[in-house]
Design an enzyme around this catalytic site. Sequence first.
Site, short mmCIF file in Angstrom:
data_model
loop_
_atom_site.label_atom_id
_atom_site.label_comp_id
_atom_site.label_asym_id
_atom_site.label_seq_id
_atom_site.Cartn_x
_atom_site.Cartn_y
_atom_site.Cartn_z
N SER A 121 5.73 3.30 8.00
CA SER A 121 7.15 2.97 7.85
C SER A 121 7.48 1.58 8.38
O SER A 121 8.57 1.07 8.12
CB SER A 121 8.00 4.00 8.60
OG SER A 121 7.70 3.97 9.99
N HIS A 142 5.47 4.17 0.95
CA HIS A 142 6.28 4.75 2.01
C HIS A 142 7.25 5.79 1.46
O HIS A 142 8.26 5.46 0.85
CB HIS A 142 7.06 3.65 2.75
CG HIS A 142 7.92 4.16 3.86
ND1 HIS A 142 9.13 3.60 4.18
CD2 HIS A 142 7.73 5.19 4.72
CE1 HIS A 142 9.66 4.27 5.18
NE2 HIS A 142 8.84 5.22 5.53
N GLU A 154 9.12 3.38 -1.16
CA GLU A 154 8.95 1.93 -1.06
C GLU A 154 7.49 1.61 -1.35
O GLU A 154 6.59 2.14 -0.68
CB GLU A 154 9.34 1.43 0.33
CG GLU A 154 10.84 1.51 0.60
CD GLU A 154 11.20 1.04 2.00
OE1 GLU A 154 12.15 0.28 2.15
OE2 GLU A 154 10.52 1.48 2.96
N ASN A 192 14.02 0.75 6.65
CA ASN A 192 13.95 0.80 8.11
C ASN A 192 14.45 -0.48 8.75
O ASN A 192 15.04 -0.45 9.83
CB ASN A 192 12.52 1.09 8.56
CG ASN A 192 12.23 2.58 8.60
OD1 ASN A 192 13.14 3.40 8.54
ND2 ASN A 192 10.97 2.94 8.68
#
Length: 527
Positions: A121, A142, A154, A192
């Site tokens: 992540s 991800h 992602e 994130n």
Amino acid sequence: MADEIGTVGVVGLGTMGAGIVEVFARSGLPVTALEIDDAALARGRDTLRASTDRAVRKGKLTAEQAAGILDRITFTTDYAALSGADLVVEAAPERMAIKRAVFTELDRICPPHAILATNTSSLSVTEIAHHTTRPHRVVGMHFFNPAPVMKLVEVISTVVADQDAVDTVVALCQRLRKTPVAVGDRPGFVANYLLLGYLNQAAWMVSDGYVSAADLDTAMHDGAGLPMGPLTLMDLIGLDTIVEILDVIHAYGGASRRHACAPLLRQLVSAGRYGRKSGHGFYPYAKAGSGAVAATAAAGTRTDAPPVTVPATVAVLADPAAAAALAGAGVTVRELSDVDKTALAGVEVVVVGAGADAATYAALGAATDAVLAVDSATEALAAAGAASGRPGSVVGLHLVGELVEIARTVGTDDAAVSAARGLAEALGRRAIVVDERAGLVVEALLVPYLNDAIGMLASGYADADGIDHAMTLGCGYPEGPIAAIDRLGPAAVLAAARALYAESGEPSRAPSPLLAQLVAAGRGARG
């Protein structure tokens, strides 16, 4: 042309890895699921069975479909079982040393054409790839938790990754009925990076003593329309996980204060308060994992709040939105186009729209003894109070969403705060009381997040759809940041960003030049 993926493997069967295995198996792909030992393998198998059983109970799968999913999964502790895989996704713990070891072994076992993907992540995909003999076949993939439900993936490329490998993974995501967002390798990627900057700033606000945890969460739920406040969300994710990701982004992403872990977060983790999973984080929970927030977490009001006085008559100067809201709530409203002493007679509160100058406040101070409530999150209330000659009667009253943010200066008296709270009660909205500060709570948290997002767009790191998909599909936001900028208007976002930057002086809060360009061009972020 992208290759077709026929067989896949997943290394690591924790919550995330088990979910990824289920995603592949649900799509008809044979999956080899690998764990470090038999005990971990059994736990992973139990997690998968519990998930499919739950889907059957909810009517999302038939018993036959669930059995078919499990039949497509081969469980093993032997890396050699991955020797025929076209793609292997690593979902090991978020430690670089562990991931290096996994990829070294995968590189040795897997066929040369195989793509090796990491579900990290926040760690560097490039660094992970460097520890293989095939960095051109290593990408990030991800997923978001819970993987069977969340639609976003992602897909992260590196400076050495083959475009064909990236395209193959993107095509696979589409085959899995996921929405891929293809981006480059930078700490935190899109979701994130944006989310953790926002969450960390919320923790800083509480750490600094500016606002209580309950009031902050109330502000972002009621004022910004988010499904839950940032502190509640951090408790759900796990504060230990939050700290780990923040440290990676801060170390490798430019060392800005946006991602410098708030002291309170580190202290809570050191005390073993990880959030729901430990039974206590920012809030206490009835039991670990129950999600039942204690009464103090749900209150959202200050225990030292002064008595409320609901004003009978309110004048509104240059603020049609506030006038309409108050009138709609049954408050007697006198709308003013200028300072009229006669019209102000008998008025208890004057709501003043944003943009009033010092001369206006001086005229109001001379014309009425009413409380002057300034509907702005960024204007200098203390300066307005000084100009009026009655600083004790000046209070901030920012109407945002279903919330009223009440701001007091060093000179504001309790009677003014009581009147502002009375207006909030008349409107039927929750209220929080904070000291004067640029952006108060909602804009102070929302605008830097929007500024981070427009910076990503400006740099070409991701397109508008990709950024918005990351936050709506990956984080559950009701709208993406680029859509929010266009809804609020780039001019309003820029003005707030400038006020926040002027107050803090932090380089990470400097408004993106693209905002000013959009305002000058008279267009939105999407054209």
